[in-house]
Write a protein that holds these residues in place. Structure first.
Motif, PDB file in Angstrom:
ATOM      1  N   LYS A   1       0.851  -1.186   0.000  1.00 24.13           N
ATOM      2  CA  LYS A   1       0.000   0.000   0.000  1.00 24.13           C
ATOM      3  C   LYS A   1       0.892   1.244   0.000  1.00 24.13           C
ATOM      4  CE  LYS A   1      -3.553  -2.349   2.762  1.00 24.13           C
ATOM      5  NZ  LYS A   1      -4.355  -2.313   4.019  1.00 24.13           N
ATOM      6  N   TYR A   2       0.369   2.330  -0.513  1.00 23.51           N
ATOM      7  CA  TYR A   2       1.087   3.607  -0.504  1.00 23.51           C
ATOM      8  C   TYR A   2       0.185   4.635   0.151  1.00 23.51           C
ATOM      9  CZ  TYR A   2       3.388   7.869  -2.134  1.00 23.51           C
ATOM     10  OH  TYR A   2       4.017   9.089  -2.188  1.00 23.51           O
ATOM     11  N   GLY A   3       0.723   5.327   1.169  1.00 25.80           N
ATOM     12  CA  GLY A   3      -0.110   6.305   1.852  1.00 25.80           C
ATOM     13  C   GLY A   3       0.627   7.028   2.951  1.00 25.80           C
ATOM     14  N   GLU A   4      -0.120   7.745   3.744  1.00 29.97           N
ATOM     15  CA  GLU A   4       0.422   8.610   4.789  1.00 29.97           C
ATOM     16  C   GLU A   4       0.632   7.821   6.077  1.00 29.97           C
ATOM     17  OE1 GLU A   4       1.734  12.396   6.132  1.00 29.97           O
ATOM     18  OE2 GLU A   4       1.006  11.847   4.129  1.00 29.97           O
ATOM     19  N   LEU A   5       1.851   7.951   6.634  1.00 30.36           N
ATOM     20  CA  LEU A   5       2.188   7.372   7.932  1.00 30.36           C
ATOM     21  C   LEU A   5       2.873   8.438   8.777  1.00 30.36           C
ATOM     22  CD1 LEU A   5       3.668   3.857   6.969  1.00 30.36           C
ATOM     23  CD2 LEU A   5       1.363   4.367   7.788  1.00 30.36           C
ATOM     24  N   PRO A   6       2.904   8.270  10.094  1.00 29.10           N
ATOM     25  CA  PRO A   6       3.590   9.254  10.934  1.00 29.10           C
ATOM     26  C   PRO A   6       5.064   9.371  10.575  1.00 29.10           C
ATOM     27  CG  PRO A   6       2.198   7.814  12.259  1.00 29.10           C
ATOM     28  CD  PRO A   6       2.244   7.216  10.889  1.00 29.10           C
ATOM     29  N   GLN A   7       5.575  10.597  10.544  1.00 27.02           N
ATOM     30  CA  GLN A   7       6.990  10.815  10.244  1.00 27.02           C
ATOM     31  C   GLN A   7       7.835  10.465  11.459  1.00 27.02           C
ATOM     32  OE1 GLN A   7       8.096  14.554   8.311  1.00 27.02           O
ATOM     33  NE2 GLN A   7       9.850  14.714   9.706  1.00 27.02           N
ATOM     34  N   PRO A   8       8.917   9.695  11.286  1.00 24.32           N
ATOM     35  CA  PRO A   8       9.776   9.365  12.430  1.00 24.32           C
ATOM     36  C   PRO A   8      10.513  10.603  12.926  1.00 24.32           C
ATOM     37  CG  PRO A   8      10.795   8.652  10.385  1.00 24.32           C
ATOM     38  CD  PRO A   8       9.420   9.116  10.018  1.00 24.32           C
TER      39      PRO A   8
ATOM     40  N   VAL B   1      13.496   8.589   6.932  1.00 32.17           N
ATOM     41  CA  VAL B   1      13.974   7.476   7.732  1.00 32.17           C
ATOM     42  C   VAL B   1      14.960   8.016   8.766  1.00 32.17           C
ATOM     43  CG1 VAL B   1      15.930   6.911   6.235  1.00 32.17           C
ATOM     44  CG2 VAL B   1      14.866   5.108   7.600  1.00 32.17           C
ATOM     45  N   VAL B   2      15.014   7.382   9.941  1.00 34.83           N
ATOM     46  CA  VAL B   2      15.982   7.774  10.960  1.00 34.83           C
ATOM     47  C   VAL B   2      17.000   6.657  11.151  1.00 34.83           C
ATOM     48  CG1 VAL B   2      14.407   9.297  12.215  1.00 34.83           C
ATOM     49  CG2 VAL B   2      14.530   6.888  12.836  1.00 34.83           C
TER      50      VAL B   2
END
Length: 317
Positions: free
Chosen positions: A16-23, A98-99
């Protein structure tokens, strides 16, 4: 942030492609805004659930990429915001951000594009340690490379050629054969022919580079006495058990290695990446153009990897 993710194991339909919380980086971490990330067969295995994957809800694939530092923790002194970097072993890379710990990063010179870095991070550093830590071939010797037009094979064969080593090998089609010859291989056999016999009556082979796995017995059959086989992968399945007594009687050696045992410090990463980049900066390695897909088209990219293809597949943002 935007990310390519999946919530259960399976095929490409799970992506899936979509919005997730930013690390958010901790004090000792760095936040990277991804510009390009690599796609590898290991990502297919992780998607299917039969390979190690970093814990995360939902799952985010990818370990290889390049981008720009967007933020640094208060304890980080090695890197600054805006600096170009790349990496080969940072999980959750198929996302906008990414962190990671700074020791996992490698500075990216302006002469190397983000797309090229994402194309060669894993396979290029693998080729480097195979050639310079395991093979250690001398100029003028002849070596054999399986999969000459694969991700590692293209870089490894041209790297060895640039080092003055004669490269021969085998591939699966006439199109790939012509590509390998164009990239400097001196002789290329087809798997559909009796290539083992052809190699055995030709120039003695000092080293065989085998990332196929199932061909390991063939590799030992074509290498000369006192020669060595460098075994580094199982792209076509596990090798059959070997009899070390037969290897002893023919004075043949088997060498193996894992890239991560050689990328054991920030200094090692820097030294090895600079050596790798030097081949590209000098024009000694020319790769087929990577197939590019936007991260939003991740399903299509994964399907392309499963289909017949040549060279690298990358995801761009």
């Amino acid at each position: 942030m935007q990310a390519l993710y999946f919530e259960q194991f399976g095929g490409v339909e799970q992506l899936k492609y979509g919005e997730l919380p930013q690390p958010q980086p901790h004090d000792d971490q760095v936040l990277i805004r991804i510009k390009a990330c690599g796609l590898n067969f290991a990502d297919i295995y992780r998607l299917r659930g039969n390979y190690h994957i970093a814990p995360h809800t939902p799952y985010i694939n990818g370990y290889e990429g390049a981008g720009v530092i967007a933020a640094v923790g208060t304890a980080v002194t090695e890197y600054q915001v805006g600096q170009r970097v790349f990496f080969a072993d940072v999980p959750l890379a198929q996302a906008e951000y990414v962190v990671t710990q700074p020791e996992k990063l490698i500075p990216l010179p302006d002469t190397i594009s983000f797309k090229l870095a994402a194309s060669i991070a894993l396979q290029g550093l693998t080729a480097d340690f195979l050639a310079h830590d395991l093979g250690c071939d001398q100029p003028g010797t002849t070596v054999f490379v399986h999969g000459l037009t694969g991700g590692v094979g293209q870089i490894l064969a041209q790297m060895l050629t640039a080092d003055g080593i004669n490269v021969v090998g085998v591939t699966g089609s006439e199109t790939k054969r012509q590509l390998a010859l164009k990239q400097g291989a001196q002789q290329v056999f087809l798997r559909t022919d009796d290539w083992i016999k052809q190699v055995q009556v030709g120039t003695p082979i000092m080293t065989v580079y085998d990332g196929v796995g199932a061909t390991l017995a063939d590799s030992l059959a074509i290498v000369q006495p006192r020669g060595k086989v460098v075994f580094f992968g199982m792209a076509a399945g596990d090798p059959a058990p070997l009899d070390p007594v037969k290897m002893l009687n023919s004075s043949k050696s088997l060498l193996t290695g894992d890239l991560w045992d050689y990328l054991d410090s920030g200094q090692a990463r820097l030294k090895r990446s600079q050596r790798l980049f030097s081949y590209f900066q000098a024009g000694k390695i020319q790769l087929t153009a990577a197939q590019q897909f936007s991260l939003a088209d991740g399903r299509a990219a994964y399907q392309a990897l499963l289909n017949e293809h040549t060279g690298k597949i990358i995801l761009t943002l």
